[in-house]
Design a protein around this motif. Structure first.
Motif, short mmCIF file in Angstrom:
data_model
loop_
_atom_site.label_atom_id
_atom_site.label_comp_id
_atom_site.label_asym_id
_atom_site.label_seq_id
_atom_site.Cartn_x
_atom_site.Cartn_y
_atom_site.Cartn_z
N LEU A 42 1.08 -1.36 0.14
CA LEU A 42 0.30 0.19 0.11
C LEU A 42 1.03 1.52 -0.07
CD1 LEU A 42 -2.75 0.99 -0.09
CD2 LEU A 42 -2.55 1.40 2.73
N GLU A 43 2.02 1.33 0.78
CA GLU A 43 2.91 2.12 0.59
C GLU A 43 3.76 2.76 -0.57
OE1 GLU A 43 3.66 1.61 5.45
OE2 GLU A 43 5.06 1.37 4.35
N PHE A 44 3.95 1.55 -0.81
CA PHE A 44 5.01 1.32 -2.25
C PHE A 44 3.61 1.92 -3.20
CE2 PHE A 44 5.05 -0.66 -6.06
CZ PHE A 44 6.53 -0.51 -6.59
N LEU A 45 2.70 1.78 -3.09
CA LEU A 45 1.86 2.30 -4.45
C LEU A 45 1.73 3.62 -4.75
CD1 LEU A 45 -0.13 0.67 -6.76
CD2 LEU A 45 -1.54 1.11 -5.35
N MET A 46 1.12 3.91 -2.87
CA MET A 46 0.95 5.67 -2.97
C MET A 46 2.05 6.11 -3.52
SD MET A 46 -0.99 5.19 0.70
CE MET A 46 -0.82 6.74 1.01
N PHE A 72 -1.95 11.11 -12.92
CA PHE A 72 -2.72 9.30 -13.31
C PHE A 72 -3.47 10.14 -11.37
CE2 PHE A 72 0.37 7.17 -13.29
CZ PHE A 72 -0.13 5.85 -12.53
N GLY A 73 -4.65 9.51 -11.85
CA GLY A 73 -5.32 9.20 -10.55
C GLY A 73 -5.11 7.81 -9.78
N TYR A 74 -5.54 7.45 -8.57
CA TYR A 74 -6.06 6.03 -8.35
C TYR A 74 -6.58 5.12 -8.49
CZ TYR A 74 -2.38 7.01 -4.29
OH TYR A 74 -1.35 7.95 -3.16
N GLN A 130 -9.95 -5.55 5.56
CA GLN A 130 -9.14 -4.50 5.69
C GLN A 130 -8.58 -3.90 4.57
OE1 GLN A 130 -7.39 -5.39 9.31
NE2 GLN A 130 -9.57 -6.16 10.51
N SER A 131 -8.29 -4.67 4.00
CA SER A 131 -6.61 -3.89 3.37
C SER A 131 -7.51 -3.69 2.18
CB SER A 131 -6.18 -5.42 2.32
OG SER A 131 -5.60 -5.74 3.67
N CYS A 132 -8.76 -4.34 0.87
CA CYS A 132 -9.15 -3.34 -0.14
C CYS A 132 -10.05 -2.49 1.17
CB CYS A 132 -10.80 -5.22 -0.31
SG CYS A 132 -9.41 -6.00 -0.55
N GLY A 178 -8.73 4.89 -3.17
CA GLY A 178 -9.65 4.90 -5.10
C GLY A 178 -9.29 4.19 -5.63
N VAL A 179 -7.90 3.66 -5.40
CA VAL A 179 -8.33 2.24 -6.13
C VAL A 179 -9.06 1.51 -6.86
CG1 VAL A 179 -6.33 0.43 -6.36
CG2 VAL A 179 -5.70 2.89 -5.51
#
Ligand SMILES: Nc1nc2c(ncn2[C@@H]2O[C@@H]3COP(=O)(O)O[C@H]4[C@@H](O)[C@H](n5cnc6c(=O)[nH]c(N)nc65)O[C@@H]4COP(=O)(O)O[C@H]3[C@H]2O)c(=O)[nH]1
Length: 522
Positions: A368-372, A380-382, A402-404, A411-412
């Motif tokens: 999650l941190e990496f993707l952010m 571009f948008g999430y 929880q992760s979802c 917004g992913v």
């Protein structure tokens, strides 16, 4: 080196034990057969002794007289398992048919416990000669020696396997006969012996025993196999089995080493490829089914191993999952995809990139941190990022939920991949609140078939038609016919498959896009 040596020793021992147990499989039936045959004979002998004793008693002949000798010889003719009949008193043999009238021969082996008694040897001390080496039943003062044929028959069974022997005894434990390796002192232990698992171990001196007692006469037979499995035969036999085990064990060891080095080779290869970003992406377009407009692309990882060439993702992805390289691999895939698709993603806000993520990656906070961080690098948008949840093993549902939720908050978008197969099923559909459901190609291609898969496809479609929140992607469309049959089934559905385009490396994909744009313009 020491590790490999201990593995070699382990495999040789393992092979030795396997061979030993394989031979034991035949030991027990053989022992049983031996015991059954001898027990039958023994019962017949016991009956003959019983009848003979009665006959002598009924004859009323005075012991050791001529008339008694006649009756005895009659009995011997009739009962072929009886070899001689004598009279004893105070542990001395006074007369018998074969030895005639004696003046009290010493009978040293007489035991007096039990109604019947034992005599293993009758020894003439004066002449220093063994008179009887076969056993005898003693009824009061009568002694019945077994015939040679009985002993021979009993012994001939014994030659089946030289480690099998039988003890004949009464219920009280008096021994009538023993032979083979069985020692009289330990015989009571043998009779009480219950075979335990430890008796089967490949150690010398382990014994298998079968005991039977007659219900009609006081006589029992215990058959014992004193050398089990690998020890049953001669030294040469043991030596050859030992060598065979060593060979078999070495072979097992060889395969083990091969497997290990293969697995290590693959592991180090993929680790190297991930580290040096040698994993590359291919892109497969997704289309709106109704107007065939491009909606986005799915990113698929490819790996060309240094040693094995192109390795299919169905092999290296599960491997990465088990070796815990999957997070690093996904990071490489994401970074490359964002970089290679940047132009389109930033210029077209409707364009989406679908990335396959294993459940273990999705539930890992580091991802999650990496993707952010990665998305922040671009403009571009999430909501242009779709995470396709792929799963081959079960993951706790709570952490998935929880992760979802965390990704949704950003917004992913979330897509359920290969819907209808394995873990991607109804429970995920209801629990994870996905934005998209990808119907597996197995079902898409069965559309219209009068088969269980065809019916399952209809069921899935009718169920998803009620779910407004999740759009549907049909995977694996290969023909115009398949595409046509899917049209109008669900509003806003997308299609993906070789009919539209195969997965392509970035250069090929760019060329494909420009050709398509050119064609559309014209
Ligand atoms: N017969 C047929 N096949 C079609 C058609 N259209 C697409 N495909 C193939 O179907 C697979 C679709 O990917 P998937 O269901 O996500 O299934 C993927 C996905 O589960 C996994 N995978 C691939 N890349 C990644 C990745 O980066 N991360 C993770 N976690 N899994 C990945 O490996 C699976 C296999 O990938 P591929 O071999 O590339 O196989 C791809 C694609 O090449 C068609 O019309 N007919």
């Amino acid at each position: 080196m020491l590790g490999y040596l201990s593995f070699l020793v382990f495999f040789v021992c393992f092979a030795f034990i396997v061979v030993h147990f394989a031979i034991i499989r035949y030991d027990f039936p053989e022992l049983e057969k031996h015991s059954e045959l001898n027990f039958e004979k023994l019962e017949r002998l016991a009956f003959q002794v019983k009848r003979g004793a009665k006959k002598l008693q009924d004859s009323g002949a005075t012991p050791c007289t001529r008339s008694e000798l006649f009756v005895k010889s009659d009995i011997l003719k009739q009962y072929y398992f009886i070899g001689d009949i004598g009279r004893v008193s105070e542990g001395k043999l006074n007369c018998s048919l074969m030895t005639g009238r004696q003046r009290g021969l010493e009978v040293p082996d007489v035991l007096t416990n039990g109604t019947d008694q034992i005599r293993v040897k009758t020894f003439d001390a004066e002449r220093n000669k063994v008179l009887y080496s076969n056993f005898a039943f003693v009824k009061n003062d009568l002694v019945f020696f077994t015939s040679k044929s009985f002993i021979r028959d009993l012994s001939s069974q014994n030659t089946l396997k030289n480690s099998i022997g039988s003890i004949i005894h009464s219920r009280e434990g008096a021994v009538y006969l023993y032979f083979g390796d069985v020692d009289r002192r330990s015989f009571t232990d043998e009779i009480d012996h219950q075979n335990a698992l430890s008796d089967y171990l490949p150690v010398r001196g382990k014994k298998l025993a079968i005991s039977r007692c007659s219900v009609y006469v006081d006589v029992c037979l215990t058959s014992i196999d004193t050398d089990l499995g690998i020890f049953r035969a001669s030294e040469t036999f043991v030596l050859s089995f030992g060598s065979f085990s060593a060979l078999f064990g070495s072979l097992l060891f060889y395969f083990f080493v091969l497997l290990r080095s293969g697995a290590r080779g693959l592991a180090s290869d993929i680790k190297w490829a991930i580290k040096r970003e040698k994993i590359y992406n291919v892109y497969q377009p997704l289309f709106h089914l109704d107007n065939e407009a491009l909606s986005g692309v799915e990113v698929l990882a490819r790996w060309e191993s240094r040693r094995c060439g192109q390795v299919p993702p169905d092999i290296f992805i599960p491997f990465c999952e088990t070796q815990e390289y999957i997070l690093d691999l996904t990071k490489v895939v994401v970074s490359k995809a964002f970089m290679e698709l940047e132009d389109r993603l930033t210029s077209d806000t409707n364009f989406t990139v679908s990335i396959n993520v294993s459940a273990s990656v999705l539930t890992d906070k580091r991802f999650l941190e990496f993707l952010m961080l990665e998305v922040k690098k671009y403009e571009f948008g999430y909501d242009q990022v779709i995470l396709e949840l792929t799963e081959r093993s079960s993951t706790p549902e709570r952490s998935l939920i929880q992760s979802c939720a965390s990704f949704h908050e950003l917004g992913v978008k979330l897509s359920l991949d290969d819907f209808g197969t394995g873990h991607s099923n109804l429970s995920w559909l209801t629990l994870l609140n996905p934005n998209e459901v990808k119907i597996d190609k197995m079902f898409t291609q069965a559309n219209g078939d009068q088969s269980p898969k065809g019916f399952a496809f209809e069921g899935i479609v009718s169920m998803l038609s009620g779910m407004q929140s999740a759009r549907v992607v049909y995977e694996g469309i290969e023909t115009e016919e398949q595409r046509a049959r899917l049209l109008g089934k669900l509003p806003n559905a997308l299609g993906q498959g070789w009919y539209f385009a195969k997965p392509m490396p970035i250069s090929e994909y760019r060329l494909w896009v420009s050709n398509r744009e050119f064609e559309n313009k014209c």
